[in-house]
Scaffold this active site. Structure first.
Site, mmCIF file in Angstrom:
data_model
loop_
_atom_site.group_PDB
_atom_site.id
_atom_site.type_symbol
_atom_site.label_atom_id
_atom_site.label_comp_id
_atom_site.label_asym_id
_atom_site.label_seq_id
_atom_site.Cartn_x
_atom_site.Cartn_y
_atom_site.Cartn_z
ATOM 1 C CG ASP A 130 4.472 -2.817 -14.305
ATOM 2 O OD1 ASP A 130 3.726 -3.142 -15.239
ATOM 3 O OD2 ASP A 130 4.066 -2.647 -13.147
ATOM 4 C CD GLN A 156 -3.190 0.296 2.169
ATOM 5 O OE1 GLN A 156 -3.795 -0.758 1.995
ATOM 6 N NE2 GLN A 156 -3.380 1.059 3.208
ATOM 7 C CE LYS A 172 5.887 -1.375 -3.854
ATOM 8 N NZ LYS A 172 6.604 -1.670 -5.124
#
Length: 432
Positions: free
Chosen positions: A273, A121, A136
């Site tokens: 990514d 999260q 994080k």
């Protein structure tokens, strides 16, 4: 310490029991409703949580290893999950910074997360020293669940290989090991911090002032908490906003592509990514690269062949595309380049006419369709691709689509601003 070990052991036992119950429900559902194998597996994986969601994403992004129906089904295996209450986040912070007063580190932490995924999260915060940061934070129990799940998977694949010696994927255990290696890295934020440091060092060595990545605050980071500089800007997929903010949208993309292409050769790993919010146009005009949790590694000769392939695709030179495929793949049989070129022409003639904005925003799974079709063409000719090739090729297709939307009249591979192909010797000398 003993208490933690005991607690983790109990959690592992509970996890095995939970997995057995969910598997039993899936068996009942299969017997009564007869869903497709791929759909049942996706639904079961989503019920099993973080490890299996990541496994589903691995299946979705690795068409060279899994059947098409599974790759397509797992496109829907999203990593966005409901956020945990802030009290859980506080527990993790208290555990990771035991013995330290959090009030002497953080002036404030926002209770509402910026994002929530299966493993972590993200919360905005401010350091006592005044810097804006993002935290994080790994969700409680993720690591124990991960190792338990991976051990169960390893045991199950060994059993399956013994029970069905001629199973289609004879290297199932190897695939599980590959997944284990990737996922163990993803839950170790020290590894992600190294990826960030490596990328920032590359920017410094090349004197690249047009791009950046978040600075890591190592003194406030652990395996389960990563404290990073907060970057402000807009995601590159917000096309309308990018057009308003940037004087020259094509230059923004050229900068992002040059930076990423260089990192392929000069960094220990490449960002695999770069979609949605992971590539940003910052308020000061720089391009921001964020979230280095998923990375790939590729040999220089494979990257050079891939560049040749994309250049040939842009110029619709299918013979050269076929030759590049042979250079980046592996085969043990004689290949008729002309036949392979004909197959590629049939595959990509439709791709080049497709609406790129729709592919990026409405149906990004089309990118995987393109990849799967290409892998299928390769397999028909006995070509096996490196494992990280799918990550690389998908990223390059994203860049191609970005450019077609933001700079439709720019020939990116003929643009003099784009410096993709430099000699391996230059890159290696800078890297070392």
């Amino acid at each position: 310490m003993k208490k933690n070990i005991l607690f983790d052991g109990l959690r592992s036992v509970a996890r095995v029991g939970e997995t057995a119950v969910i598997a039993a429900r899936a068996g009942i559902k299969y017997a009564t409703q007869k869903p497709s194998n791929a759909k049942l597996m996706r639904e079961t994986f989503e019920s099993l949580g973080s490890t299996y969601i990541k496994l589903g994403q691995f299946i979705a992004s690795t068409p060279s290893l899994f059947p098409r129906e599974y790759v397509e089904e797992f496109q829907g295996c999203l990593d966005q999950t409901p956020s945990l209450p802030f009290s859980y986040v506080q527990q993790v912070l208290a555990s990771e910074f035991a013995g330290r007063d959090l009030n002497q580190i953080f002036a404030s932490i926002e209770t509402t997360p910026l994002a929530s995924a299966s493993i972590a999260q993200v919360h905005a915060a401010k350091l006592v020293s005044g810097e804006d940061v993002v935290l994080k934070i790994q969700k409680p129990g993720v690591e124990t669940i991960l190792y338990t799940d991976l051990n169960v998977l390893h045991w199950a694949t060994k059993l399956l290989e013994k029970a069905v010696p001629k199973v289609k994927f004879a290297s199932l255990a190897d695939i599980v090991e590959e997944i284990k290696m990737r996922m163990v890295r993803e839950v170790d934020f020290i590894e992600e911090a190294r990826n960030l440091d490596d990328f920032i060092q590359y920017l410094n060595v090349t004197n690249n002032q047009a791009a950046t990545a978040p600075k890591v605050y190592h003194q406030y980071s652990t395996r389960r908490v990563l404290t990073m500089q907060r970057l402000y800007g807009v995601p590159l997929t917000d096309f309308d906003l990018v057009r308003k903010v940037a004087k020259d949208p094509s230059q923004v993309l050229i900068t992002a592509m040059n930076t990423w292409f260089g990192s392929l050769m000069m960094c220990n790993s490449f960002h695999a990514d770069l979609h949605a919010g992971n590539l940003m146009l910052l308020e000061d005009g720089r391009v921001g690269f964020i979230d280095f949790g998923i990375v790939g590694q590729l040999k220089p000769e494979v990257w050079t062949a891939c560049i040749g392939f994309m250049d040939a695709l842009q110029r619709t030179n299918y013979t050269r595309m076929a030759e590049s495929m042979l250079q980046m793949g592996m085969t043990s049989q004689h290949i008729d380049v002309a036949v392979l070129a004909g197959d590629l022409e049939r595959l990509f003639s439709g791709v080049l006419l497709a609406d790129p904005q729709q592919i990026l925003t409405t149906n990004p799974s089309d990118l995987n369709d393109i990849m799967m079709d290409m892998v299928a063409v390769g397999e028909r000719h006995g070509i096996r691709f490196p494992r990280d090739f799918a990550l690389l090729f998908k990223q390059m297709l994203y860049f191609d689509r970005f450019m077609r939307v933001l700079a439709p009249y720019t020939d990116i591979y003929a643009d003099q601003r784009l410096q993709m192909v430099q000699t391996v010797e230059q890159h290696q000398s800078l890297k070392h």
